[in-house]
Design an enzyme around this catalytic site. Sequence first.
Site, PDB file in Angstrom:
ATOM      1  N   ASP A 161       0.822  -1.209   0.000  1.00  0.00           N
ATOM      2  CA  ASP A 161       0.000   0.000   0.000  1.00  0.00           C
ATOM      3  C   ASP A 161       0.857   1.260   0.000  1.00  0.00           C
ATOM      4  OD1 ASP A 161      -2.753  -0.355  -0.204  1.00  0.00           O
ATOM      5  OD2 ASP A 161      -2.929  -1.034   1.856  1.00  0.00           O
TER       6      ASP A 161
ATOM      7  N   ARG B  28      -1.756  -0.793  -8.651  1.00  0.00           N
ATOM      8  CA  ARG B  28      -3.073  -0.297  -8.240  1.00  0.00           C
ATOM      9  C   ARG B  28      -3.085   1.223  -8.354  1.00  0.00           C
ATOM     10  NH1 ARG B  28      -4.041  -1.325  -2.301  1.00  0.00           N
ATOM     11  NH2 ARG B  28      -4.631  -3.440  -2.915  1.00  0.00           N
TER      12      ARG B  28
END
Length: 311
Positions: free
Chosen positions: A135, A185
Site C-alpha cells: 500500500d 493499483r
Amino acid sequence: MIRRLVPRLVASPPARVLLTRGPLAVGVVDRFVAGPTDADAVAATARLADLGLRASVDLLGEGVTRPDDALATVLAYLRLLDLADRAGIAAGLDVSVKLSALGQAVPRDGRKLSYENAAEICARAAAVNATVTVDMEDHTTTDATLDTVVELRRDFPSVGAVVQAQLLRTEGDCRDLARAGSRVRLCKGAYREPAGTVHRGRPAVRVAYARCLGILLAGPGYPMIATHDPALIGVAGRLAAELRRAPATYEYQLLYGVRPAEQRRLAATGATVRVYLPYGPDSVPYLTRRLVEKPANVLLAVRALGSRRGV
C-alpha cells in the site's frame, strides 16, 4: 470545510468509542470493515468468492514505531494466509500491507526492518499461491515505498505497487511502473497532502486519474483500477476496449461496503473485480479516511443502523 473537520472529530476519544463500540459502530464498522479477527476476514473473503469477487485483505494498523509491534503485524498476516489456505481460498487471494505497519518508522533500522518483514509475508503468500500488494501512504513515504517494491520484486516478481492520482508526481511513476509483469493499483488517494504536491479539486484529480489510467492500460503491465467513480469506470472500460485488453489482463478494485451492486455488475460483464477488504481491531484511522474522502459515508452508516433497528 467538512474534509478539515472530520479528522479532528473522529480523533476525539468520544468519537473513537462511538465508531468502534457505540451504536454507530453497527452501521460504520460493519459496513466498511470485515471484522476484528482473521476468521472474520476469511469468512468475508469466502462470501465475496461466492459472488464471483476476489479480495485484497488489509490488516488495519499503521505508524508502528516498535519492532515488537511490527512483528505482531507480520505474525497476523502469516496466520491469515494459513487460515485462508486451510479454508481453500488462498489461491488468488491478495493481501495489502502498509510498510509503516511493518516497521518503516522504527528508529535507525526501520527501512531494513520493514523490507525484511514484507519479504517474510511475500514468501508465505507465494507458498499458498497468494499475492502481496504494498500500500501507498502519505507523500513523504512514496520514494521509500516504491524503492522497497523494487527490492521485493527481485525475489517476488508479482508484488504489487500502489500509486495515487492526486499526487503531481504520479504520472511519471506510472510510466516507470508500466512494465511487463508489473501489478499497479491506481487510486485517487485519500491522504491530506500539502499544496504543491497534489492536484487540487475533484475535477483535476479525475483528469489526472484518467491520464494515469491511459498510461497503465497502454503498457504491458497489470493495472488494478481502484475507483468507485462511475465516469472513470466508464473511461477504463472504453480504453480497455480500444486497446483490446483482455479482461484477464487488468482488474477493477472497489472498497468493501461501497457500491456492492456495482461490484456485482462489473463481475457479471466478465471483468475481474477485487474488493479491498480491511479487517482488524484498529479501524479508526481507516474509517477516518473513508469519511474524509466521502462524508456521505456517514449517512450510509446511519441508514444501515436505522434499517437494522427496523426504522
